[in-house]
Design an enzyme around this catalytic site. Structure first.
Site, short mmCIF file in Angstrom:
data_model
loop_
_atom_site.label_atom_id
_atom_site.label_comp_id
_atom_site.label_asym_id
_atom_site.label_seq_id
_atom_site.Cartn_x
_atom_site.Cartn_y
_atom_site.Cartn_z
N ARG A 83 -19.39 -41.10 55.85
CA ARG A 83 -18.99 -42.35 56.45
C ARG A 83 -17.14 -42.31 55.90
O ARG A 83 -17.35 -42.41 54.48
CB ARG A 83 -20.18 -43.53 55.78
CG ARG A 83 -19.77 -44.90 55.78
CD ARG A 83 -20.80 -45.75 54.92
NE ARG A 83 -20.33 -46.96 54.72
CZ ARG A 83 -21.35 -48.40 54.22
NH1 ARG A 83 -22.54 -47.46 54.05
NH2 ARG A 83 -20.56 -49.37 54.31
N ARG A 92 -16.29 -47.66 59.98
CA ARG A 92 -17.01 -47.37 58.95
C ARG A 92 -17.82 -45.85 60.32
O ARG A 92 -18.07 -46.83 61.39
CB ARG A 92 -18.17 -48.17 58.07
CG ARG A 92 -19.13 -48.88 59.23
CD ARG A 92 -18.95 -49.96 58.81
NE ARG A 92 -17.92 -50.80 58.45
CZ ARG A 92 -18.11 -51.70 56.74
NH1 ARG A 92 -19.45 -51.69 57.07
NH2 ARG A 92 -17.80 -52.08 56.24
N ASP A 95 -23.20 -47.48 59.20
CA ASP A 95 -23.45 -47.91 58.59
C ASP A 95 -25.10 -48.35 59.18
O ASP A 95 -24.97 -49.18 59.83
CB ASP A 95 -22.51 -49.33 59.05
CG ASP A 95 -22.68 -50.49 57.10
OD1 ASP A 95 -21.75 -50.57 56.18
OD2 ASP A 95 -23.14 -51.66 57.78
N ASP A 97 -27.46 -50.85 57.52
CA ASP A 97 -28.36 -52.66 56.63
C ASP A 97 -30.07 -52.79 57.36
O ASP A 97 -30.11 -52.90 58.31
CB ASP A 97 -27.39 -53.56 57.31
CG ASP A 97 -25.78 -53.47 57.49
OD1 ASP A 97 -26.28 -52.72 55.67
OD2 ASP A 97 -25.52 -54.03 57.75
O1 GSY Z 1 -22.36 -54.61 57.92
C1 GSY Z 1 -21.93 -54.03 58.69
C2 GSY Z 1 -20.66 -53.46 59.21
N1 GSY Z 1 -20.18 -54.80 59.94
C3 GSY Z 1 -20.29 -54.81 61.23
C4 GSY Z 1 -20.83 -54.23 62.42
O2 GSY Z 1 -21.44 -53.18 62.35
N2 GSY Z 1 -20.37 -54.89 63.66
C5 GSY Z 1 -19.77 -55.48 64.07
N3 GSY Z 1 -19.37 -56.55 64.99
N4 GSY Z 1 -18.73 -55.98 62.68
C6 GSY Z 1 -19.12 -56.32 61.65
N5 GSY Z 1 -18.62 -56.41 60.54
C7 GSY Z 1 -19.19 -55.48 59.42
S1 GSY Z 1 -18.60 -55.56 57.96
#
Ligand code: GSY
Length: 167
Positions: A83, A92, A95, A97
């Site tokens: 990452r 990234r 990721d 979550d």
């Molecule tokens: O929190 C996950 C990382 N992330 C994302 C994501 O996975 N997708 C989108 N569309 N926007 C994001 N902003 C973040 S921070």
């Protein structure tokens, strides 16, 4: 057995490959099994918007790991997949979550479950509701389907009908 929902996203390099590697790594854990996967969605970045579009999906995991062990497993996978995260909220490789863990409400320094921003994020709710349409917020009891935010930035990218397609 515990049930967790995990959101996975990637917006660097071979995004599909990174998502598959993350799903495989979770499934390969001796105390976790990926039992359901959503389709894959291409999603406009939320938060820091000057970055490439993401591919996102949500998986359901049946696990004997406690929430903190599951968090450690997710972080291990992120690190293994190299990452890159130089900008907070920025691009990234992959990721992971934790969105939900049973109906638990966890307020620890390093782990908040339900994920505090999941209700504002169509890139999380659209795939989550695909695999579990009637799921409710564990604290409020409100069905997530009742309050889906604007989902115009979330586009179906690859229809997925079974876990084996991503393993
Ligand atoms: O929190 C996950 C990382 N992330 C994302 C994501 O996975 N997708 C989108 N569309 N926007 C994001 N902003 C973040 S921070």
């Amino acid at each position: 057995m515990n049930t967790a929902y995990i959101s996975i996203g990637s917006n660097i390099g071979d995004r599909l490959h990174h998502l598959k590697e993350a799903v495989r790594a979770l499934h390969a854990h001796e105390r976790a099994e990926v039992t359901e996967v959503s389709s894959i969605y291409e999603t406009a970045p939320v938060g820091y918007t000057d970055q490439a579009d993401f591919l996102n999906l949500v998986v359901c995991v049946k696990t004997l790991l406690d929430p903190y062990e599951l968090l450690a497993a997710c972080q291990h996978i992120e690190n293994d997949l190299g990452r890159v995260r130089e900008i907070r909220w920025g691009p990234r490789t992959v990721d992971l979550d934790i969105l939900l863990y049973n109906n638990d409400n966890i307020e620890a320094e390093n782990l908040l479950v339900p994920h505090p921003r999941m209700g504002e994020r169509a890139f999380v709710l659209v795939p989550l509701l695909e695999i579990t349409p009637t799921i409710e917020h564990p604290v409020t009891g409100i069905p997530f389907a009742k309050e889906v935010p604007d989902d115009t930035g979330v586009v179906l990218w690859k229809k997925v009908t079974g876990v084996e397609q991503l393993l």
